[in-house]
Structure formats: C-alpha cells, structure tokens
Scaffold this motif. Structure first.
Motif, PDB file in Angstrom:
ATOM      1  N   VAL B 130      22.379 131.988 -26.884  1.00 40.24           N
ATOM      2  CA  VAL B 130      21.050 131.521 -26.463  1.00 40.24           C
ATOM      3  C   VAL B 130      20.245 131.080 -27.685  1.00 40.24           C
ATOM      4  N   LYS B 154      18.003 134.462 -19.612  1.00 41.97           N
ATOM      5  CA  LYS B 154      17.466 135.293 -20.705  1.00 41.97           C
ATOM      6  C   LYS B 154      16.875 136.591 -20.152  1.00 41.97           C
ATOM      7  N   ILE B 183      23.577 130.815 -17.682  1.00 40.41           N
ATOM      8  CA  ILE B 183      23.439 130.169 -18.992  1.00 40.41           C
ATOM      9  C   ILE B 183      24.616 129.236 -19.270  1.00 40.41           C
TER      10      ILE B 183
END
Lengths: 198, 380
Positions: B130, B154, B183
């Motif tokens: 990330v 997240k 993600i």
C-alpha cells in the motif's frame, strides 16, 4: 430360627438403606444450569469467554461425578453437591462480571466514538490548511477517500453498538481510530514541513 | 452341645452366608467408566484452551457430541438394575470423544501457529505494498471505485491488526484476506491498464528522438511533454534547455478522443498562436493546433464504429498555459505550468514551434523499478 430370619432381614434392610441413602441433588443441578444459562444470556461467553468455558467445564465434571455416584451401590452425592454450590456461585459471579465487562466495553466504544469524531473534525480543519502544491493535492484526494471510509466504518460501528454488539463495535472503532490517527499525523507532518520551509 | 455354642455357630454361619452373598453381589456390580469419562473431559478442556472451538470447530463439536452421547448413555445405564448395567457404549463414546478432542487440539494449535506467521506476513506485505502504491496511485487518474476499494482495503488492514493484537488470528486472517482481495484487484487492474498504455512507448520514444534530432539538424526549438513524468522540456539545437513541472487534464492517461473527456492529447502539434496576459485567464498561453489531421481521422473512425457517441464533438482550444503548480491534474486537457515557468516558455517559444506530447519517455520497466512496483510478483 426366628432370630436367624430377623438377622437376615436386618442385613438386607441395611444394604437397601446404604444403596439408596444418596439422592441426586437435582435442585442444585437445575439451579447451576439456570445460573449458567443466565450468564450466557448476558453474553458472558462473549465478554468473559475463558471464565465462561471454565464454569461449563466444571459443570461437565460435576455431572460426570454424579453419574459415577449413580453407578455405585453406596451413593455419596455430598462432594458433588458442594461442587454444585461453588459452580452456582461462580456462574452468578460470572453474570455480574459479564454485565460489568459489557458495560466497560460499551463505555470504551463510546469513548472511541468521541475520540474519533474529534479527530475527524480536526482532520477536516487540517485538510484545509494542508499544502496543495506538487503532490499535495493528489495526496489529499486519497485522504478524502480514506476519511469517507473512516466515516463509513464509524457508521458500521454505530449500527453494531445500537444492536448491543459492543465487542464488534469496539474492534471497528479501534481500526477507525488507527486510520484517523494516521491521517492526522500525515497532515500535521505535511503542515509542519511547509511551516519549516517558511 | 451347649445351647450358647449352638446359637453362636448358627449366627456365624448366617452372617457368613449373608456376607458372602453381599460380597458376591458387590463385586458383580459393573465398574463405571470414570477413567474414560475423565480422560474425555480433560481432552475437551485442552481443546477448549487451544481455541479449538474457533480453529477446529467441526472436530470440537464432534468431540462434544460424542461426550454428550457418553453421558446420556451412562445415564440410561444407571437407570437399569445395578447388575444388568453395561458401560461399553459409554466407554466407546468417551474414548471417541477424547480421540477427536485431541485431534482438534493438535489441529487448532497447528493452525493458530501457522496463522500467526502467515497473517503477520500478509499484514506486513500488504502494508508495504500500500505504501508503494501511493507513489503510483497518487499520480494516476484512478476511478473513484478504485480509490474506495483501496481505502476500504486499508481499513481492513487496520481491522486485521486489531484482531491480531487480540490473538484472534482467524478473524485477522479473514480481514486481511478481504483487504488483499480489494487492494490487489485495484492494483492488478491498474498495472494491467498501465502496461497496455505503455505498449505505445516505443512509438513515443521515436517521436521524441526525431523531434530532438530535428532541433539539432535545423538549429531549432521543440517542446517535449512527458505526461507520466509530469514534465515539459524545451530542446534547442539538440540539447535540453529547460525542464518544468507540468499538470494535465484530470484523465491524462491515454490520448484525447473527444470534447469534454478531460484528457490531454498525444502526438505532434505546433504552437498555433501566443496568447498574451490580457487575452487569457491563465496568465499566458500557447494555443496548439489540436485537433491535427491524425486526431480528426481517429475521431471519425471511432465515431463510425460507435465507440464514441454520434453527437460527440472532437473539441479544441488545447493550450500550454499558466496558473499551474496546484499539485494535481486539474485542466480540461491543457498543459498547465507555474506562472514563472510559463513566462520563460512564453518568451522562448515562437509560433510554429513543434510540441510533441507523449505518454512517457521512460519505459514501463524503469518506471516500475523507480516506483518499486512488484508487478511480476503480483502477476505470478
């Protein structure tokens, strides 16, 4: 001959008395089970899971002791009865503690909600002050999306809170707080950097 | 024989018969299976302590069911006449319960041990990914849906961390899996789209090289715009004279196809006119000859094949102008520069100066390396 018969009868009576003198403490079993059910009703299995499991295990052990006694010729339910008294006390105490723990978690969630709301308000203000030059504006775009996610998570937690699921609400709020804190730190750092340059 | 002796013997004989009978009766009573039941109970307790209720639920419930059957059977036998009780089934159920509870314990321990390692690894890797993604995603015109997915991902990483800290590795594993799906989905699609986009990079490279070599051959000037690097270069006589930061249309990835798509065109253009400060709201501007013949040809083709609506227009008024330096891609398709930079460009450039706008001068691999993107790893 009469005396022999009398002696025999006396012996048999004694055997019958000895084998039936112990009585299953059914009332105590029922009371202990009811107390365990009552503790479960206030979610002791959720808020004090280990203690609840311990009480359940103790109850199973006593029930096994009772069956052992029932299998014997000379039954003795005294020790099992004492154990049942202790289990009843434990279950009642567990119920009180579970209610207290639930209240504690509820208060914790309320605290987290206030904390996150304050932080989100502060983040909103910081967003306005945050530098927009270079990559700044793009970073803020992503932060806006993240703040929207935090708000959605807080709303989910509120739903869980309203449904009385304080433990689940607490987990969600902790994650929301972590996200909000991260954004707060990033914004403060970005603003401090710009101030430092000036 | 004396009467007292006679009675004593009779009493003794009677007591012996009664005692013997009682002993025979007592030792014929079947032994309750206490040992097996205690062992099953202890095994279930161990399973419970190892969190088998969570990590090996099926087995734990099976063990519990066997134990309940054992107790029920014991209860049934205890209701029968004392000498006709048979505890074999009780023992069998108790032994099965213990056996399965032990297996549940070992499964649970193994699974939680593995989960501690794998979940922690996943949390760390996804957090690192990330962080790397931010370098790329912050500059790309991502669909809102992607931004939402990444933000949700997240948040799920944080939820996984909270569960992990509480020792609930199963919950943590479920959360991190959801985060990974969200993600990775956005990440893969973005990288795939980007890789497709970069298929034109050899062509862009040829355009740029040719424009630079022309400035050397003709002692002239050219503007090169690298959208991915967010740069505008001015080349003169084969050498780079200026390099400025640039901003583009919101949807800058890809060529401009129609009016209102907020894309910055790609291709070879010319400065058509210079617009002074009093004629533009963007400080100063250089109007480009968009659409050129290639743009018109592409537009007509796409319209004919129905890839763009019939009523669409091709657009125009693409400029290099001031008021940039906002740090984001905000124009309707123009190239925006900081006012100081724009002034230099405005002064340096003449009408007719070629403007080459390309997606990227650098190739995809070098960009991926500089952004620390693990494309191959993800694709694999």
């Amino acid at each position: 001959m009469k005396k022999t018969l009398l002696l025999g009868f006396a012996a048999l009576t004694m055997v019958a008395m000895l084998s039936s003198c112990g009585k299953v403490p059914q009332e105590k079993i029922d009371a202990a089970n009811a107390a365990i059910d009552s503790a479960k009703a206030v979610e002791a299995d959720v808020y004090l899971a280990a203690d609840f499991a311990a009480v359940q295990d103790s109850m199973s052990a006593v029930m096994a002791d009772i069956e052992v006694q029932k299998s014997k010729l000379f039954k003795k339910f005294g020790p099992a009865s004492e154990k049942l008294d202790r289990i009843l006390g434990m279950a009642q105490e567990l119920k009180v503690n579970a209610v207290a723990k639930k209240e504690e978690v509820k208060k914790e969630v309320e605290g987290l909600m206030t904390e996150v709301a304050t932080m989100m308000e502060e983040n909103g203000k910081l967003m306005k002050k945050a530098p927009r030059g270079k990559e700044g504006a793009a970073v803020l775009e992503q932060m806006k999306a993240e703040m929207a996610t935090i708000e959605a998570t807080v709303n989910e937690a509120k739903g869980l809170y309203d449904a009385g699921k304080y433990m689940d609400a607490s987990n969600k709020m902790k994650a929301a707080k972590e996200s909000a804190t991260k954004i707060n730190t990033e914004l403060n750092e970005a603003i401090a950097k710009v101030k430092g340059r000036k | 024989m004396k009467p007292i002796l006679k009675y004593s013997l009779i009493t003794l004989a009677t007591l012996s018969v009664i005692g013997g009978g009682f002993a025979l009766f007592y030792y014929s009573i079947p032994e309750p299976p206490k040992g097996d039941i205690d062992y099953a109970l202890a095994s279930l307790h161990q399973a419970s302590l190892s969190n088998a209720k969570r990590y090996s639920k099926e087995k734990y419930l099976k063990a519990k069911a066997y134990f309940d059957s054992a107790m029920k059977q014991w209860n049934i036998q205890n209701k029968r006449f004392i000498l006709s009780r048979d505890y074999q089934k009780v023992s069998y159920f108790a032994k099965k319960s213990a056996e399965i509870a032990k297996s549940a314990t070992s499964n649970s321990k193994e699974l939680s041990k593995n989960l501690v390692i794998t979940v922690k690894d996943k949390i760390d890797n996804l957090t690192a990914l990330v962080s790397n993604m931010n370098n790329l995603f912050q500059r790309l015109p991502l669909p809102d849906e992607f931004r939402k997915k990444i933000s949700k991902g997240k948040m799920l990483i944080h939820e996984a961390e909270v569960a992990f800290k509480k020792g609930d590795y199963l919950e943590s594993s479920e959360k991190i899996k959801l985060a990974e799906d969200l993600i990775m989905d956005s990440y893969k699609k973005t990288l795939d789209d980007l890789e497709d986009y970069f298929n034109s990079q050899p062509y862009w490279n040829r355009l740029v090289k040719s424009a630079i070599s022309n400035t050397a051959k003709n002692n002239s000037m050219a503007i090169i715009v690298d959208k991915f690097a967010r740069k505008l270069f001015i080349y003169q006589n084969g050498s780079k004279k200026y390099e400025f930061d640039a901003e583009f249309g919101k949807n800058w990835v890809g060529r401009k196809r129609l009016k209102g798509d907020k894309a910055t065109p790609e291709g070879i253009y010319l400065v058509k006119s210079k617009i002074p400060a009093n004629k533009t709201k963007y400080f100063r501007a250089l109007l480009l000859n968009y659409p050129n013949s290639e743009d018109i040809e592409n537009f007509n083709k796409e319209k004919a094949t129905g890839r763009i609506p019939k009523h669409a227009q091709i657009g125009g008024l693409i400029e290099i102008h001031g008021d940039g330096g906002k740090g984001t891609d905000w124009t309707d398709g123009c190239i925006a520069l900081d006012n100081n930079d724009m002034l230099k460009v405005y002064k340096a450039v003449e009408i007719g100066t070629p403007v080459v706008i390309v997606g990227s001068i650098a190739d995809f691999n070098s960009i991926a390396m500089s952004l620390n993107l693990k494309h191959n790893q993800i694709k694999g």
